[in-house]
Design a protein around this motif. Structure first.
Motif, mmCIF file in Angstrom:
data_model
loop_
_atom_site.group_PDB
_atom_site.id
_atom_site.type_symbol
_atom_site.label_atom_id
_atom_site.label_comp_id
_atom_site.label_asym_id
_atom_site.label_seq_id
_atom_site.Cartn_x
_atom_site.Cartn_y
_atom_site.Cartn_z
ATOM 1 N N PRO A 1 39.964 39.955 41.156
ATOM 2 C CA PRO A 1 41.295 39.005 40.543
ATOM 3 C C PRO A 1 41.412 38.090 40.971
ATOM 4 O O PRO A 1 41.109 38.649 43.130
ATOM 5 C CB PRO A 1 42.658 40.060 40.360
ATOM 6 C CG PRO A 1 42.142 41.408 41.319
ATOM 7 C CD PRO A 1 40.893 41.478 41.643
ATOM 8 N N VAL A 2 41.469 37.042 41.474
ATOM 9 C CA VAL A 2 41.974 35.810 41.969
ATOM 10 C C VAL A 2 43.089 34.792 41.354
ATOM 11 O O VAL A 2 43.461 34.636 39.522
ATOM 12 C CB VAL A 2 40.672 34.811 41.796
ATOM 13 C CG1 VAL A 2 39.675 35.098 43.104
ATOM 14 C CG2 VAL A 2 40.208 34.433 40.011
ATOM 15 N N ASP A 3 43.709 35.109 42.053
ATOM 16 C CA ASP A 3 45.601 34.124 41.533
ATOM 17 C C ASP A 3 45.197 32.311 41.990
ATOM 18 O O ASP A 3 43.942 32.015 42.742
ATOM 19 C CB ASP A 3 46.060 34.485 42.744
ATOM 20 C CG ASP A 3 46.758 36.127 42.555
ATOM 21 O OD1 ASP A 3 46.355 36.267 41.910
ATOM 22 O OD2 ASP A 3 47.750 36.251 43.851
ATOM 23 N N ILE A 4 45.416 32.165 40.470
ATOM 24 C CA ILE A 4 45.120 30.472 40.432
ATOM 25 C C ILE A 4 46.710 29.681 39.849
ATOM 26 O O ILE A 4 47.438 30.403 39.911
ATOM 27 C CB ILE A 4 44.368 30.035 39.317
ATOM 28 C CG1 ILE A 4 43.253 31.191 39.164
ATOM 29 C CG2 ILE A 4 44.634 28.865 38.279
ATOM 30 C CD1 ILE A 4 42.416 30.351 39.797
ATOM 31 N N SER A 5 47.092 29.311 41.116
ATOM 32 C CA SER A 5 47.657 27.700 40.961
ATOM 33 C C SER A 5 47.511 26.662 40.036
ATOM 34 O O SER A 5 46.748 25.908 41.523
ATOM 35 C CB SER A 5 48.282 27.953 41.996
ATOM 36 O OG SER A 5 49.920 27.375 41.561
ATOM 37 N N THR A 6 47.797 26.154 39.076
ATOM 38 C CA THR A 6 47.196 24.531 38.829
ATOM 39 C C THR A 6 48.499 23.816 40.236
ATOM 40 O O THR A 6 49.756 23.941 39.639
ATOM 41 C CB THR A 6 47.045 24.227 37.145
ATOM 42 O OG1 THR A 6 48.807 24.140 36.960
ATOM 43 C CG2 THR A 6 46.733 25.248 36.937
ATOM 44 N N ALA A 7 47.696 22.447 39.899
ATOM 45 C CA ALA A 7 47.721 21.613 40.599
ATOM 46 C C ALA A 7 46.827 19.880 40.511
ATOM 47 O O ALA A 7 45.532 19.832 40.010
ATOM 48 C CB ALA A 7 47.726 21.406 41.993
#
Ligand code: UD1
Length: 419
Positions: free
Chosen positions: A292-298
């Motif tokens: 699993p990989v956390d993603i935070s868009t920007a």
């Protein structure tokens, strides 16, 4: 309405080439308004959004020719109508991109106000406020933006928030303005740099594209150009995920990997082995297990919102839990309900999607809601058990060139069902 039928379970392998980038091509097509000389584009992708921009330019009087070499030449020398009608704008918000060029070269533009949108309210206030600062008079009349100006005048503009098309629109307006314009807090997306490169090939004077601050020295007129549209990093990223979730092994050619670091880094964390050349990317997911990989868009160089839905699918097939945070647009989790119908375990709380990995997905009839949401449904279908039918695929045709052909070529079982 056409649909896509997918029978999941095939492992993807082989090599495909990346198409030209929609988000680079659209502002460049709008920029053809800035010159009365012919402009030829190579590598223009065959997409519905490009056709829509052709229709907008054509309705204004632009002359668009397909050459023997399959390149398009556009001349806006005889433009007679400076309007983008609601019928076209409502299908593509990026129609607003013709605003800056029209006002800069013709002193007038009438553009339908883009309406609500499946991925949030997406206002255009940054575009309008900045154009006003350059000297345009803006009025909102009967659902249309009317902008008029004599010669625009260069000035300093600090954008209150980072907007890709906002930056591009005002960059196009400023290239023909009198004197110097300094744009601050601009978008740094590679497509903004691409547009600057294209405008420079026409004779514009622009520095700083790709950084927070762009300086533009206005010129009196611009020349013709022959320009090749750079490859689509979001298309490439989507196919890489297709390979990752099918334990695949693929190469994508004709893509600059160095504009995809934020995507490739996350794919590596998910367990993919990635090798890059100057102009290609190879991904293999031989052991088949996904971390699993956390993603935070920007905004760029952050993780692109246009890859959020696809990574939601990747995480759904992972060996654990991940959080995907959407910071750029409100209401951009429309795909989650449909993915859950296919067996995903995703809970949305505000701007977070909490994803628990599952061991398998099941095929289902699903409905596409926007461009990247459609891509995520196709991805889920590729590894689901049985048959998935994706409805409303006009969304996917806006931004992915021949998607079923490219996926079939890699070994997927996917067919377009006629109306
Ligand atoms: C472009 C891309 C789209 C991508 C998005 C973000 C094109 C044709 N489309 O869209 O694929 O998802 O960048 O990378 O290049 N905002 C305002 N006021 C404005 C303009 C924007 O409040 O006047 C807000 C938006 O609501 C959003 C944020 O700014 O929350 C970023 O939007 P923006 O960068 O403008 O997206 P687009 O340029 O429309």
């Amino acid at each position: 309405m056409e649909k896509l039928k997918i029978i999941g379970g095939n492992r993807l392998s082989g090599s495909i080439s990346c198409s030209g980038a929609k988000n680079a091509a659209l502002p460049m097509l709008a920029a053809t308004i800035l010159s009365d000389k012919a402009i030829t584009f190579k590598n223009l992708p065959y997409l519905q959004d490009i056709t829509t921009m052709f229709e907008i330019l054509g309705s204004m009087g632009a002359d668009i020719t397909l050459n023997e070499t399959m390149d398009f030449t556009i001349s806006t020398a005889n433009l007679h109508d400076f309007e983008a009608r609601y019928e076209l704008v409502k299908t593509m918000r990026a129609s607003i991109l013709v605003l800056g060029s029209l006002v800069a070269r013709h002193g007038f533009a009438r553009i339908a106000l883009p309406g609500g949108c499946a991925i949030g309210s997406r206002p255009v206030d940054f575009h309008l406020d900045a154009l006003e600062k350059l000297g345009a008079k803006i009025e909102l009349k009967n659902g249309y933006i009317e902008a008029s100006s004599k010669k625009l005048k260069g000035c300093e503009i600090n954008f209150p928030g980072v907007s890709v098309t906002g930056t591009e629109n005002i960059m196009m307006a400023a290239v023909l303005a009198e004197g110097q314009t300094i744009l601050r807090n601009v978008a740094k997306e590679p497509e903004v740099e691409d547009l600057a490169d294209f405008l420079k090939s026409m004779g514009a004077k622009i520095e700083g594209a790709g950084t927070d601050e762009i300086t533009i020295d206005g010129v009196d007129d611009l020349q013709g150009s022959i320009f090749s549209i750079p490859a689509d990093r979001i298309e490439a990223g989507t196919y890489l995920i297709a390979a990752a979730i099918t334990a695949g092994d693929i190469t994508i050619s004709e893509i600059d990997p160095f504009r995809m670091n934020n995507i490739l880094d996350k794919l590596k964390l998910s367990g993919a082995t990635i090798k890059v050349g100057n102009n290609d990317i190879h991904l293999s997911m031989k052991n088949g297990s996904i971390s699993p990989v956390d993603i935070s868009t920007a905004p760029f160089p952050g993780f692109p919102t246009d890859m959020q839905a696809q990574f939601t699918v990747l995480n759904s097939l992972s060996d654990g839990s991940a959080v995907v945070t959407e910071n750029v647009f409100e209401n951009r989790f429309m795909h989650v309900q449909e993915l859950n119908r296919m067996g995903c375990d995703i809970t949305v709380k505000g701007s977070n999607a909490i994803i628990k990995g599952v061991s398998s997905l099941n095929g289902a009839p699903v409905m596409a809601t926007d461009l990247r949401a459609s891509a995520s449904l196709i991805l889920a279908g590729l590894c689901a058990d049985g048959e998935t039918i994706v409805d409303r695929i006009y969304h996917i045709d806006r931004g992915y060139e021949r998607i079923e052909e490219k996926l079939s070529y890699l070994g997927a079982d996917i067919t377009r069902l006629p109306n």
